[in-house]
Design a protein around this motif. Structure first.
Motif, PDB file in Angstrom:
ATOM      1  N   LEU A   1       1.528   3.680  -2.209  1.00  0.00           N
ATOM      2  CA  LEU A   1       1.055   4.987  -2.667  1.00  0.00           C
ATOM      3  C   LEU A   1       0.380   5.738  -1.521  1.00  0.00           C
ATOM      4  O   LEU A   1       0.721   6.898  -1.231  1.00  0.00           O
ATOM      5  CB  LEU A   1       0.087   4.824  -3.844  1.00  0.00           C
ATOM      6  CG  LEU A   1      -0.577   6.118  -4.306  1.00  0.00           C
ATOM      7  CD1 LEU A   1       0.455   7.124  -4.796  1.00  0.00           C
ATOM      8  CD2 LEU A   1      -1.603   5.845  -5.395  1.00  0.00           C
ATOM      9  N   ILE A   2      -0.559   5.080  -0.865  1.00  0.00           N
ATOM     10  CA  ILE A   2      -1.278   5.755   0.216  1.00  0.00           C
ATOM     11  C   ILE A   2      -0.349   5.978   1.414  1.00  0.00           C
ATOM     12  O   ILE A   2      -0.464   6.991   2.116  1.00  0.00           O
ATOM     13  CB  ILE A   2      -2.543   4.957   0.600  1.00  0.00           C
ATOM     14  CG1 ILE A   2      -3.476   4.785  -0.619  1.00  0.00           C
ATOM     15  CG2 ILE A   2      -3.285   5.634   1.745  1.00  0.00           C
ATOM     16  CD1 ILE A   2      -4.021   6.053  -1.204  1.00  0.00           C
TER      17      ILE A   2
ATOM     18  N   LEU B   1       1.107  13.985   4.425  1.00  0.00           N
ATOM     19  CA  LEU B   1       0.101  14.739   5.172  1.00  0.00           C
ATOM     20  C   LEU B   1       0.558  14.960   6.612  1.00  0.00           C
ATOM     21  O   LEU B   1       0.490  16.078   7.145  1.00  0.00           O
ATOM     22  CB  LEU B   1      -1.252  14.017   5.130  1.00  0.00           C
ATOM     23  CG  LEU B   1      -2.421  14.828   5.704  1.00  0.00           C
ATOM     24  CD1 LEU B   1      -3.712  14.525   4.942  1.00  0.00           C
ATOM     25  CD2 LEU B   1      -2.644  14.612   7.184  1.00  0.00           C
TER      26      LEU B   1
ATOM     27  N   VAL C   1       0.862  -1.191   0.000  1.00  0.00           N
ATOM     28  CA  VAL C   1       0.000   0.000   0.000  1.00  0.00           C
ATOM     29  C   VAL C   1       0.896   1.239   0.000  1.00  0.00           C
ATOM     30  O   VAL C   1       0.648   2.214   0.712  1.00  0.00           O
ATOM     31  CB  VAL C   1      -0.970  -0.006   1.204  1.00  0.00           C
ATOM     32  CG1 VAL C   1      -2.078  -1.030   0.999  1.00  0.00           C
ATOM     33  CG2 VAL C   1      -0.239  -0.288   2.518  1.00  0.00           C
TER      34      VAL C   1
ATOM     35  N   LEU D   1      -8.801  15.930   4.288  1.00  0.00           N
ATOM     36  CA  LEU D   1      -8.190  14.804   3.565  1.00  0.00           C
ATOM     37  C   LEU D   1      -7.823  13.659   4.501  1.00  0.00           C
ATOM     38  O   LEU D   1      -7.824  12.496   4.115  1.00  0.00           O
ATOM     39  CB  LEU D   1      -6.945  15.273   2.799  1.00  0.00           C
ATOM     40  CG  LEU D   1      -7.156  16.360   1.747  1.00  0.00           C
ATOM     41  CD1 LEU D   1      -5.899  16.565   0.917  1.00  0.00           C
ATOM     42  CD2 LEU D   1      -8.334  16.038   0.824  1.00  0.00           C
TER      43      LEU D   1
ATOM     44  N   VAL E   1      -8.091   3.725   1.577  1.00  0.00           N
ATOM     45  CA  VAL E   1      -8.515   2.790   0.521  1.00  0.00           C
ATOM     46  C   VAL E   1      -7.523   1.638   0.380  1.00  0.00           C
ATOM     47  O   VAL E   1      -6.313   1.821   0.514  1.00  0.00           O
ATOM     48  CB  VAL E   1      -8.693   3.492  -0.852  1.00  0.00           C
ATOM     49  CG1 VAL E   1      -9.774   4.548  -0.771  1.00  0.00           C
ATOM     50  CG2 VAL E   1      -7.385   4.085  -1.359  1.00  0.00           C
TER      51      VAL E   1
ATOM     52  N   LEU F   1      -7.415   8.123   2.360  1.00  0.00           N
ATOM     53  CA  LEU F   1      -6.144   7.553   2.821  1.00  0.00           C
ATOM     54  C   LEU F   1      -6.338   6.197   3.503  1.00  0.00           C
ATOM     55  O   LEU F   1      -5.415   5.661   4.122  1.00  0.00           O
ATOM     56  CB  LEU F   1      -5.421   8.542   3.743  1.00  0.00           C
ATOM     57  CG  LEU F   1      -4.998   9.855   3.056  1.00  0.00           C
ATOM     58  CD1 LEU F   1      -4.287  10.785   4.034  1.00  0.00           C
ATOM     59  CD2 LEU F   1      -4.107   9.603   1.842  1.00  0.00           C
TER      60      LEU F   1
ATOM     61  N   ARG G   1       2.817   6.805   1.230  1.00  0.00           N
ATOM     62  CA  ARG G   1       3.611   8.013   0.929  1.00  0.00           C
ATOM     63  C   ARG G   1       2.752   9.269   1.068  1.00  0.00           C
ATOM     64  O   ARG G   1       3.221  10.289   1.575  1.00  0.00           O
ATOM     65  CB  ARG G   1       4.168   7.944  -0.500  1.00  0.00           C
ATOM     66  CG  ARG G   1       5.221   6.879  -0.809  1.00  0.00           C
ATOM     67  CD  ARG G   1       6.499   7.015  -0.023  1.00  0.00           C
ATOM     68  NE  ARG G   1       6.404   6.275   1.234  1.00  0.00           N
ATOM     69  CZ  ARG G   1       6.443   4.939   1.361  1.00  0.00           C
ATOM     70  NH1 ARG G   1       6.590   4.178   0.296  1.00  0.00           N
ATOM     71  NH2 ARG G   1       6.353   4.364   2.552  1.00  0.00           N
ATOM     72  N   MET G   2       1.523   9.203   0.601  1.00  0.00           N
ATOM     73  CA  MET G   2       0.658  10.386   0.695  1.00  0.00           C
ATOM     74  C   MET G   2       0.306  10.666   2.156  1.00  0.00           C
ATOM     75  O   MET G   2       0.213  11.820   2.579  1.00  0.00           O
ATOM     76  CB  MET G   2      -0.588  10.179  -0.163  1.00  0.00           C
ATOM     77  CG  MET G   2      -0.233  10.063  -1.656  1.00  0.00           C
ATOM     78  SD  MET G   2      -1.650   9.749  -2.736  1.00  0.00           S
ATOM     79  CE  MET G   2      -2.189  11.429  -3.063  1.00  0.00           C
TER      80      MET G   2
END
Lengths: 388, 388
Positions: free
Chosen positions: A212-213, A220, A210, A250, A258, A256, A215-216
């Motif tokens: 991608l989420i 945040l 997972v 967000l 999913v 964040l 890193r995002m």
């Protein structure tokens, strides 16, 4: 990554003076609305007047229900349901923070339910219908302005409980960072910690792949820590207030989470701390996270080391445990820097209160909480004790 | 941060075998739909059959229009509009990549427009109504599955043009990463580069105080680079395919553009490259970005240094220019690693073609492109020449 379905139709209307659009936004959904809010503070800063003017200009009729308190009460929800039915309200406009919005969500689903709205929170009943809700956010923290969640306190039963339903997601969120400039430091800090918490609850997962989420999420958290420090020193810094307000939405709109199993053990444990001590939800989370992290870190020390590296720039080394502990120390230090007393004792909770708190969270030991690491009544009591 | 309004109601249905839900998803919107796709390749892998079975099980009637090509043609759009009117279609299901979805969007707004649908692309006409669209994504790249954009090529006029309208956002995006495992390397690489491009176009902005979205954007680019390398070596790695497919949607659903002025100069310049050479959009972008970056970096060398640091771990130093150049070099090396020929000459474009290309982009020098740095006809010609 696991299969998922995600949809977030909330329209975010963000920036300076956007509350002046609230009448136009509302009239698409409602002819007669409930204007729901907390204290008179929204009247002090002219916000109330601007909203009323905007509603009037759009020919939207309204009835009012103020008086929402922090940890919103089931009693006022009942009052709101009664009022909406009597006045044939077709839309709820919540002006406030998470408490007001959560109260509005409870009223929205209670209006169409012939039994006790509390059933949705404790009996697993799923609402079939709810009034649409719009929000004017005044406190960035809970993320309720674009989330599916609501948390209500039944003071008679001594229970604070949450539920989550897609139909509760507000149709719009009006977000003007200027409104948040007057928030006192404790409330600002509590909000910052709460939104970081919403990411932490999702970040610590057993679902692999997972990235991608991850890193995002790290991005945040880093931003909120950085901008949180700025607003504590300069509360009227618009840009930092804006970053935090956007982050709050967000962090908890579900995006964040999913593709992964989320945790939420600390949120469940926190509710009892607020109940017993009266401190803010964010403050309770600040006390719990470092303790919880040290209790569960052995379960996946790589993930905690990654958290330390990506959020706090702790350099990678062979000693992942030390990396992990250093990251947790940094997080704890940040909470302290934000003005939080970092033990249950300091906020007035005594050792003899802990067993009953653990009982309430675990429903007398009949349920476990958390998914990253499953916690039973004994784990919960140990974590409370370690937090003392 | 600047004021913004953002709404993305697209329901993302993501994971293994989710295409089996397409009938149930579709029947909420349509009784008779247009099934729009490209080549027969969707029939080879059983996807077509699974979709048909799902539609039939949900009692959804359909007419078919295949034949969408890369750089979808206006001619087929006209055909689709005619077919939808004749058959009283109330929904379009686009099964394919960005080309199919963009073609579906054009048809969707053309059905309700009494004049030439091309007006939306070149005359600034705004559509009042469009058929709802659902998508089954087979190529992660364009982000069209949850974006408001459509790009169509008018081959007679030799023009490839884009437009963006909220009503074009698909109501659902069915995304099964397994379907993407059979994509050939060039298409996989082009998709990866395209999605990074969608973030770059937003990242390089003159809007200050946009840290939150900056950090999340950097996280997305890092992940796509990392996972892109994995799938090039192991095309059937589900997890990496899943990260890339999710990233493609998030890169272009608009969420990473909130609160800032976006650029889009390279996308405008790329369209002519594809037109002239027939290479993929992602390939054209790979050639352009390093050249464009070196051309404009002096405008905000701090931002380029930050990009280098956050995306490629280039250490901070006093020499921001070298940092910036190192970051651009890393990006260029990544594109090359993904198998891209990195000059216009290598893809068959000659020097004498460049002036006409620059004329077409700048409408014979009457318009400028880009917002980070505004580019006129001479700038465009210089960039093309530097890319030769």
């Amino acid at each position: 990554m696991i299969n998922f379905t995600y949809q977030n139709p909330t329209k975010m209307v963000f920036g300076k003076l956007v509350e002046e659009q609230v009448g136009e936004l509302t009239k698409k959904y409602g002819k007669k609305i409930l204007l729901h809010y907390g204290s008179r503070s929204i009247k002090q800063y002219g916000l109330y007047d601007r909203i009323i003017r905007s509603l009037q200009a759009a020919d939207v009729a309204y009835v009012e229900l103020g008086g929402v308190i922090a940890n919103p009460s089931l009693e006022l929800v009942y009052e709101g349901i009664k009022l909406c039915k009597k006045e044939h309200v077709d839309f709820i406009l919540a002006v406030g923070g998470g408490s007001v919005i959560d109260s509005a969500k409870a009223i929205a689903m209670g209006v169409y339910y012939p039994h006790d709205v509390w059933d949705f929170y404790v009996k697993g009943v799923v609402p079939k219908q709810a009034l649409p809700i719009g929000t004017v956010l005044t406190i960035p923290a809970a993320g309720s302005e674009s989330s599916i969640a609501t948390v209500i306190t039944n003071y008679k039963a001594g229970l604070k409980r949450a539920c989550r339903f897609d139909i509760l997601r507000p149709v719009f969120a009006v977000m003007n960072p200027e409104i948040t400039m007057t928030l006192p430091p404790y409330q600002t800090a509590s909000g910052v910690i709460d939104m970081i918490g919403h990411v932490i609850e999702r970040y610590f997962t057993n679902t692999s792949h997972v990235s991608l989420i991850d890193r995002m999420s790290e991005g945040l958290i880093r931003t909120v820590i950085e901008q949180g420090r700025i607003v504590m020193n300069n509360p009227t810094n618009y840009d930092a207030r804006a970053e935090i307000m956007l982050a709050g939405a967000l962090a908890h709109n579900g995006s964040l989470g999913v593709g992964r199993i989320e945790d939420w053990a600390c949120h469940n444990m926190e509710y009892e701390i607020t109940q017993v001590s009266g401190i803010s939800h964010g403050h309770g989370l600040a006390i719990l996270y470092p303790v919880w992290m040290r209790y569960v870190m052995d379960h996946d020390v790589e993930r905690f080391a990654m958290f330390a590296n990506k959020v706090f720039d702790v350099p990678y080394s062979d000693d992942l445990e030390t990396m992990a502990r250093t990251g947790i120390d940094f997080l704890e230090a940040f909470y302290r820097e934000m003005g939080m007393k970092m033990s249950l004792r300091e906020v007035g909770i005594t050792k003899d209160q802990l067993p009953q708190m653990a009982d309430l969270v675990s429903k007398s030991g009949t349920i476990t909480i958390g998914n990253f690491v499953t916690l039973d009544r004994n784990d919960i009591l140990t974590i409370y004790t370690n937090a003392l």
